[in-house]
Design an enzyme around this catalytic site. Structure first.
Site: not given
Length: 548
Positions: A114, A477
């Site tokens: 990510c 994330h």
């Protein structure tokens, strides 16, 4: 070398696939994943002499046609085919094409990637970069980036960036670091560790330093590189000895790809953190005193690039726990940034005239948009039977066909009610922009005009953000955000830019959460300021406001 037909055996089943010796080992693992469902980070491919590693040269494996390779690893869910058949852009009708191009595409997460996906989406907000890559592309990571952006522009489905990831890990092995796992995960080879998106941004920018620059307005093609032109600033640092005022000041210059925003207990706004990073006290050897002495360090930008990157320093090393920790503090950032505050006095003087006039013109443009909205709201339209009806039942009759607006026209949404509107006969907006462009161009200092890629105004607009979600520096994330209008409005950008362009007042954003792309309302931007474990702004990309 030509691809070699080989077999792989997993869980008692044999599959036929192609092994290309010229591709990295990660590309072969991805091909194995497509037929077995074993994620690359949980996969072991047995070869002669051991296990296939990501940095193994497939040519040295010396595979033979029909050779069988054993694959060990727990299969996850196989990649699913799209719910609807994939349609290529050239096969779509006009309505389908407009709908498909209204949203840019996402990037598939290949296992803790990510950080890379968010960085790539944010960097896509630099359309000039894509033009430079198309003009001339050095081999390696720049070539992989060009191919990835080209693929993203040709499809409406999420893209799997396997080739780019392999090139990134080959160029910078730090991004191939494995997690420290135990138990069954360790037996299966563990997985790839989460990486830092800011480090990915810096390394990717460094890898682009050999990309040739763009020509200037006169067509002259300078020997400068793209990154030097559009993404590199110059920082002037002055050191003054506090303990020996008579000692001459020390002046140095440094090329910088970003400016930092330090986050301390006293910082509530981005500008405060930037000033903390630019100014401070240091100790160093004093030539006049012959010992260590305290110096005041003052840094200012002597060159401002078209694209200014701001790094929110949210991760700091904690000695008591022996690792990096995230600074959760809420720090507000502006969507419009006046960089004259961090410029040297000499640069500020060169930019001040055009900067001041641009601010005045922006107000005039805003007023014209309001007038046009009122005119549009009051404009009569015809229904299907040809009868004339009002577009807004509450609006009075519109002015004449020359574009004159009625003084009693209703205010647009969000405007003060009851405010009288003078009759204004507006010309086409392009006429105003051309006139304003000539006026502003005349105010640009010759030194700035000759510096291709430098900011001509010192005024910036926020166009992209990379956020980090979570409490740990080595986990969490990353998500990318890009302003809709930037992707749509620029004729240089690819993908979404080919779709229907939103109006100039559209301030909404795209949210890129790996392969999930959605609209992010502008009013929610302040939720990215931090203050908790939710998504916090980490890398901010500002674009210099153009003259027109």
């Amino acid at each position: 070398m030509a691809p070699i037909p080989v077999k792989i055996k997993h869980a008692g089943k044999t599959h036929d696939i192609q092994l290309d010796p010229d591709q990295p080992a990660t590309a072969f693992k991805d091909a194995v994943y497509q037929v077995t469902g074993v994620p690359p980070d949980r996969m072991k491919v047995m070869i002669k002499g051991g296990i296939l590693k990501d940095d193994t040269d497939l040519r040295k494996v010396a595979a033979k046609p029909g050779q069988t390779f054993m694959v060990i690893g727990a299969a996850g869910e196989l990649p699913k085919p799209p719910e609807t058949p994939v349609k290529f852009l050239e096969d779509m009708d006009e309505s389908s094409l407009a709908e498909a191009l209204a949203m840019p595409v996402g990037l598939v997460n290949l296992g803790n990637t990510c950080y890379m996906n968010a960085t790539l989406q944010a960097m896509r907000a630099i359309p000039e970069l894509q033009v430079a890559l198309q003009n001339s592309t050095p081999p390696g990571l720049p070539m992989a980036l060009r191919n990835l952006y080209t693929n993203m522009a040709k499809t409406t489905e999420s893209v799997t960036p396997s080739a780019f990831l392999a090139a990134l890990r080959q160029a910078f092995p730090q991004f191939a670091e494995q997690t420290r796992s135990s138990g069954i995960k360790a037996l299966l080879g563990g997985g790839y560790a989460q990486q830092d998106a800011e480090e990915c941004w810096v390394q990717l920018t460094n890898s682009l330093k050999e990309v040739p620059g763009l020509p200037g307005p006169s067509g002259f093609n300078s020997a400068q590189r793209f990154v030097d032109q559009f993404m590199t600033g110059e920082l002037r640092r002055i050191l003054k000895c506090d303990e020996a005022p008579e000692e001459p000041e020390s002046v140095s210059y440094e090329k910088v790809l970003k400016i930092s925003c330090n986050i301390s207990n006293a910082v509530n706004y981005m500008q405060q953190g930037i000033m903390e990073a630019l100014d401070g006290k240091i100790e160093k050897q004093s030539p006049s005193l012959g010992r260590e002495a305290v110096y005041t360090s003052t840094s200012r930008m002597s060159r401002l690039p078209t694209y200014l990157t701001v790094h929110m320093v949210r991760f700091a090393w904690k000695r008591d726990i022996g690792k990096k920790a995230k600074i959760m503090r809420r720090v507000k950032f502006p969507t419009e940034y006046d960089a004259l505050e961090i410029a040297t006095p000499e640069l500020r003087e060169k930019l001040l005239a055009v900067s001041r006039r641009l601010k005045e013109i922006e107000k005039e443009r805003s007023e014209r948009r309001k007038v046009r909205k009122r005119t549009k709201a009051a404009k009569p339209v015809q229904d299907k039977e040809g009868d004339v009806q009002m577009a807004d039942a509450a609006a009075p009759e519109a002015g004449s066909s020359t574009g004159t607006t009625d003084a009693a026209a209703a205010p647009a949404d969000g405007e003060d009610k009851g405010k009288a509107v003078m009759q204004v006969d507006l010309e086409e907006e392009s006429v105003y922009r051309e006139r304003e462009g000539r006026e502003l161009e005349a105010l640009v200092h010759p030194d700035i005009k000759n510096d291709v890629g430098a900011s001509t105004t010192g005024q910036y607009e926020l166009v992209a953000i990379v956020t980090h979600k979570g409490a740990e520096a080595d986990a969490g994330h990353y998500i990318g955000f890009v302003k809709k209008r930037i992707l749509h409005a620029s004729p240089l950008a690819s993908g979404a830019a080919s779709g229907p362009a939103p109006d100039e007042d559209d301030e909404d954003w795209y949210k890129f959460d790996d392969d999930k792309v959605s609209i992010f309302p502008a009013e929610k931007l302040e939720t990215l300021s931090g203050g908790g474990q939710d998504a916090s702004a980490y890398v901010l990309l500002y674009r210099s406001r153009p003259l027109v």
